[in-house]
Design an enzyme around this catalytic site. Structure first.
Site, PDB file in Angstrom:
ATOM      1  N   ASP A  55       5.959   2.851   3.290  1.00 51.15           N
ATOM      2  CA  ASP A  55       5.518   2.767   4.701  1.00 51.15           C
ATOM      3  C   ASP A  55       6.288   1.387   5.345  1.00 51.15           C
ATOM      4  O   ASP A  55       6.362   1.644   6.608  1.00 51.15           O
ATOM      5  CB  ASP A  55       4.128   2.836   5.151  1.00 51.15           C
ATOM      6  CG  ASP A  55       3.666   1.491   4.317  1.00 51.15           C
ATOM      7  OD1 ASP A  55       4.252   0.800   3.781  1.00 51.15           O
ATOM      8  OD2 ASP A  55       2.309   1.182   4.765  1.00 51.15           O
ATOM      9  N   SER A  56       7.177   0.996   4.747  1.00 51.68           N
ATOM     10  CA  SER A  56       8.044  -0.105   5.370  1.00 51.68           C
ATOM     11  C   SER A  56       9.262   0.936   5.863  1.00 51.68           C
ATOM     12  O   SER A  56       9.846   0.114   6.843  1.00 51.68           O
ATOM     13  CB  SER A  56       9.028  -1.177   4.214  1.00 51.68           C
ATOM     14  OG  SER A  56       9.389  -0.228   3.347  1.00 51.68           O
ATOM     15  N   ASP A  94       4.167   5.968  -0.127  1.00 49.36           N
ATOM     16  CA  ASP A  94       2.994   5.493   0.359  1.00 49.36           C
ATOM     17  C   ASP A  94       2.061   6.289   1.175  1.00 49.36           C
ATOM     18  O   ASP A  94       2.625   7.326   1.945  1.00 49.36           O
ATOM     19  CB  ASP A  94       3.472   4.355   1.204  1.00 49.36           C
ATOM     20  CG  ASP A  94       3.584   2.845   0.772  1.00 49.36           C
ATOM     21  OD1 ASP A  94       2.966   2.534  -0.325  1.00 49.36           O
ATOM     22  OD2 ASP A  94       4.365   2.200   1.060  1.00 49.36           O
ATOM     23  N   LYS A 124       0.956   5.850  -3.605  1.00 52.04           N
ATOM     24  CA  LYS A 124       0.651   4.467  -3.520  1.00 52.04           C
ATOM     25  C   LYS A 124      -0.537   4.262  -2.459  1.00 52.04           C
ATOM     26  O   LYS A 124      -0.330   4.695  -1.333  1.00 52.04           O
ATOM     27  CB  LYS A 124       1.900   3.423  -3.620  1.00 52.04           C
ATOM     28  CG  LYS A 124       1.597   1.965  -3.416  1.00 52.04           C
ATOM     29  CD  LYS A 124       2.980   1.065  -3.650  1.00 52.04           C
ATOM     30  CE  LYS A 124       3.660   0.933  -2.467  1.00 52.04           C
ATOM     31  NZ  LYS A 124       3.118   0.034  -1.215  1.00 52.04           N
ATOM     32  N   GLU A 126      -2.884   0.806  -0.709  1.00 48.91           N
ATOM     33  CA  GLU A 126      -3.229  -0.466  -0.688  1.00 48.91           C
ATOM     34  C   GLU A 126      -4.705  -0.844  -0.851  1.00 48.91           C
ATOM     35  O   GLU A 126      -5.414  -0.168  -0.248  1.00 48.91           O
ATOM     36  CB  GLU A 126      -2.808  -1.342   0.682  1.00 48.91           C
ATOM     37  CG  GLU A 126      -1.129  -1.407   1.031  1.00 48.91           C
ATOM     38  CD  GLU A 126      -0.785  -1.877   2.285  1.00 48.91           C
ATOM     39  OE1 GLU A 126      -1.627  -2.229   2.805  1.00 48.91           O
ATOM     40  OE2 GLU A 126       0.314  -1.726   2.600  1.00 48.91           O
ATOM     41  N   GLU A 193       2.323  -8.043  -4.083  1.00 46.55           N
ATOM     42  CA  GLU A 193       3.297  -8.401  -3.182  1.00 46.55           C
ATOM     43  C   GLU A 193       2.983  -9.979  -2.685  1.00 46.55           C
ATOM     44  O   GLU A 193       1.702 -10.467  -2.367  1.00 46.55           O
ATOM     45  CB  GLU A 193       3.214  -7.598  -1.685  1.00 46.55           C
ATOM     46  CG  GLU A 193       4.167  -7.945  -0.915  1.00 46.55           C
ATOM     47  CD  GLU A 193       4.540  -6.948   0.323  1.00 46.55           C
ATOM     48  OE1 GLU A 193       3.729  -5.745   0.090  1.00 46.55           O
ATOM     49  OE2 GLU A 193       4.954  -7.312   1.268  1.00 46.55           O
TER      50      GLU A 193
HETATM   51  O1  KIV Z   1       6.367  -0.090   2.048  1.00 51.03           O
HETATM   52  C1  KIV Z   1       7.043  -0.927   1.084  1.00 51.03           C
HETATM   53  O2  KIV Z   1       8.060  -0.873   1.133  1.00 51.03           O
HETATM   54  C2  KIV Z   1       6.260  -1.467   0.112  1.00 51.03           C
HETATM   55  C3  KIV Z   1       7.150  -2.531  -0.665  1.00 51.03           C
HETATM   56  C4  KIV Z   1       7.199  -3.646  -0.080  1.00 51.03           C
HETATM   57  C5  KIV Z   1       6.230  -2.636  -2.070  1.00 51.03           C
HETATM   58  O3  KIV Z   1       4.983  -1.575   0.084  1.00 51.03           O
END
Ligand code: KIV
Length: 275
Positions: A55-56, A94, A124, A126, A193
């Site tokens: 989600d980056s 994510d 994934k 959190e 992280e």
């Molecule tokens: O969204 C992302 O890129 C991440 C990484 C920083 C692990 O969760």
């Protein structure tokens, strides 16, 4: 060229079982983000084990300050583009903010959309004990889940800053029990992280599933970076943990400026570049 013992080199497709074998054999796991077809294809061809459609994307693709605004539809668009370019890597996607925190049914339905509409291999999410019911439900439906602890960017407004997490004993011991809970509920791996290297290494010894770090030192089972950061496309972001392998931002600026100049001076196209 580096030399390493390789479980991964001999597999046509990386699966969660291959990652587990890598942990067992001591082979480190490589993971990078990708958000589109072309980069997904290149990163896959370079031999990266796991591609994270993170989600980056909210930051590096859409220009938002945080990861909160990106939607489930946006993530499915990015993930389906990546998947079309990938042959070998395991593609993890994510679950974005707001697509799983409501309840375990919402979490399951969002995961099913990612698997069905994007063709992803895993999701994934959190969180620790707070999300265990959702992890159980998603894993029970046959979808592999990767956990994410330590700095959790979706909770940035709760913490207020992006500084190193779990430096104090209380937070460190919660992180250890969260990691164990994620393993017990069936997660196939955990991302850590921005936490102290010593704590990350403790987590990697505590759980039998692979632990992949970003800013978590070398005592874990693998490493992940945001591709735009390690390639030097994002130039303003330079935390201590980031190793830049290229300065692509400068190269792109140079190439594009040369193009502008060639157009303005009538150098491009020349006789051979036309019909
Ligand atoms: O969204 C992302 O890129 C991440 C990484 C920083 C692990 O969760």
């Amino acid at each position: 060229m580096s030399h390493y013992n390789s479980v991964g080199k001999n597999v046509k497709k990386v699966t969660t079982h291959v990652l587990q074998e890598m942990k067992t054999s001591g082979e480190k796991i490589s993971m990078l983000t990708a958000y589109d077809y072309s980069m997904g294809m290149l990163i896959d061809q370079a031999g990266v084990d796991v591609i994270l459609v993170g989600d980056s994307a909210s930051n590096v693709m859409a220009g938002h300050e945080t990861t909160l605004p990106i939607t489930l539809d946006n993530m499915i668009y990015h993930a389906s583009s990546v998947i079309r370019g990938v042959k070998r890597s395991l593609v993890v996607v994510d679950l974005p903010f707001g697509s799983y925190q409501g309840n375990s049914k919402e979490a399951l339905m969002s995961s099913i959309r990612i698997m069905k509409e994007a063709g992803a291999h895993a999701v994934k999410m959190e969180g620790g004990v707070e999300i265990i019911e959702s992890v159980n439900r998603i894993v029970s439906s046959g979808i592999p889940v990767m956990g994410h602890l330590g700095l959790m960017p979706q909770s940035i407004y709760k913490y207020g800053t992006y500084v190193v997490r779990a430096k104090e004993d209380e937070e460190a011991s919660k992180l250890l029990s969260d990691a164990k809970a994620l393993e017990d509920s069936g997660c196939f791996a955990i991302v850590l992280e921005k936490i102290p290297a010593e704590l990350a290494s403790k987590v990697a010894q505590l759980v039998s599933i692979p632990v992949i770090g970003i800013g978590a030192g070398g005592g874990v089972d693998g490493q992940v970076l945001v591709s735009h950061d390690m390639l030097g496309i994002t130039q303003e972001f330079s935390p201590r943990f980031l190793r830049r392998y290229h300065n692509l931002g400068e190269e792109i600026l140079g190439a594009v400026s040369a193009y502008v100049n060639d157009v303005k001076t009538n150098d491009f196209p020349n006789d051979k570049e036309q019909y």
